[in-house]
Write a protein that holds these residues in place. Structure first.
Motif, PDB file in Angstrom:
ATOM      1  N   SER A  94       3.014   1.042  -6.594  1.00  0.00           N
ATOM      2  CA  SER A  94       2.045   0.560  -5.621  1.00  0.00           C
ATOM      3  C   SER A  94       1.852   1.585  -4.504  1.00  0.00           C
ATOM      4  O   SER A  94       2.819   2.070  -3.922  1.00  0.00           O
ATOM      5  N   LEU A  95       0.593   1.896  -4.217  1.00  0.00           N
ATOM      6  CA  LEU A  95       0.300   2.800  -3.102  1.00  0.00           C
ATOM      7  C   LEU A  95       0.797   2.193  -1.794  1.00  0.00           C
ATOM      8  O   LEU A  95       1.292   2.902  -0.920  1.00  0.00           O
ATOM      9  N   ARG A  96       0.671   0.880  -1.666  1.00  0.00           N
ATOM     10  CA  ARG A  96       1.158   0.223  -0.448  1.00  0.00           C
ATOM     11  C   ARG A  96       2.664   0.427  -0.313  1.00  0.00           C
ATOM     12  O   ARG A  96       3.160   0.753   0.763  1.00  0.00           O
ATOM     13  N   ASP A  97       3.398   0.233  -1.402  1.00  0.00           N
ATOM     14  CA  ASP A  97       4.851   0.389  -1.342  1.00  0.00           C
ATOM     15  C   ASP A  97       5.237   1.824  -0.993  1.00  0.00           C
ATOM     16  O   ASP A  97       6.234   2.055  -0.303  1.00  0.00           O
ATOM     17  N   LEU A  98       4.448   2.785  -1.455  1.00  0.00           N
ATOM     18  CA  LEU A  98       4.742   4.188  -1.170  1.00  0.00           C
ATOM     19  C   LEU A  98       4.458   4.559   0.282  1.00  0.00           C
ATOM     20  O   LEU A  98       5.168   5.369   0.872  1.00  0.00           O
ATOM     21  N   VAL A  99       3.412   3.983   0.862  1.00  0.00           N
ATOM     22  CA  VAL A  99       2.979   4.394   2.197  1.00  0.00           C
ATOM     23  C   VAL A  99       3.500   3.475   3.308  1.00  0.00           C
ATOM     24  O   VAL A  99       3.578   3.892   4.462  1.00  0.00           O
ATOM     25  N   GLU A 100       3.904   2.276   2.976  1.00  0.00           N
ATOM     26  CA  GLU A 100       4.316   1.296   3.993  1.00  0.00           C
ATOM     27  C   GLU A 100       5.427   1.795   4.926  1.00  0.00           C
ATOM     28  O   GLU A 100       5.375   1.541   6.136  1.00  0.00           O
ATOM     29  N   PRO A 101       6.418   2.538   4.434  1.00  0.00           N
ATOM     30  CA  PRO A 101       7.449   3.025   5.369  1.00  0.00           C
ATOM     31  C   PRO A 101       6.907   3.998   6.427  1.00  0.00           C
ATOM     32  O   PRO A 101       7.557   4.239   7.433  1.00  0.00           O
ATOM     33  N   TYR A 102       5.726   4.532   6.194  1.00  0.00           N
ATOM     34  CA  TYR A 102       5.153   5.536   7.096  1.00  0.00           C
ATOM     35  C   TYR A 102       3.916   5.004   7.823  1.00  0.00           C
ATOM     36  O   TYR A 102       3.079   5.784   8.281  1.00  0.00           O
ATOM     37  N   VAL A 103       3.807   3.709   7.945  1.00  0.00           N
ATOM     38  CA  VAL A 103       2.614   3.085   8.518  1.00  0.00           C
ATOM     39  C   VAL A 103       2.327   3.580   9.933  1.00  0.00           C
ATOM     40  O   VAL A 103       1.172   3.673  10.337  1.00  0.00           O
TER      41      VAL A 103
END
Length: 115
Positions: A94-103
């Motif tokens: 998931s793109l969300r799972d990949l980017v969520e830590p860097y929101v």
């Protein structure tokens, strides 16, 4: 609505979902999932689902992920993914799972959804 991030598994899965109705026989294949999910959106879980129910669950999860991603600028999303998840454009995660830590690094989408 979905940011234009060139993720190959996502594009392939969306194409397969689009073509699924032409390959799906409701009368004789109701138990068969009519497509392969190469991309797994945030929160998607097909365990226990068969046939069109699995496709509908994928679409719901993808819509929720698209809404979440649409809050951010596409260029910012792409840069963050490239910096923190190299190779993500070929990744099935998931793109969300990949980017969520860097929101905190993401720029918001422009006014009125303009990117």
């Amino acid at each position: 609505m979905l940011p234009q991030i060139p993720n190959r598994p996502l594009m392939d899965t969306m194409e397969a979902v689009r073509e699924a109705p032409s390959r799906y026989d409701m009368h004789f294949s109701a138990h068969v999932v009519p497509t392969e999910f190469l991309y797994v959106p945030h929160g998607f879980d097909a365990r226990g689902l068969a046939g069109i129910d699995a496709v509908e669950a994928w679409l719901r999860a993808m819509l929720a992920e698209a809404h979440w991603l649409a809050r951010f600028d596409t260029v910012s999303l792409t840069r963050t993914l490239e910096a923190h998840a190299p190779g993500c454009l070929d990744d099935c995660a998931s793109l969300r799972d990949l980017v969520e830590p860097y929101v905190a690094e993401l720029a918001p989408a422009g006014r009125d959804g303009v990117r």
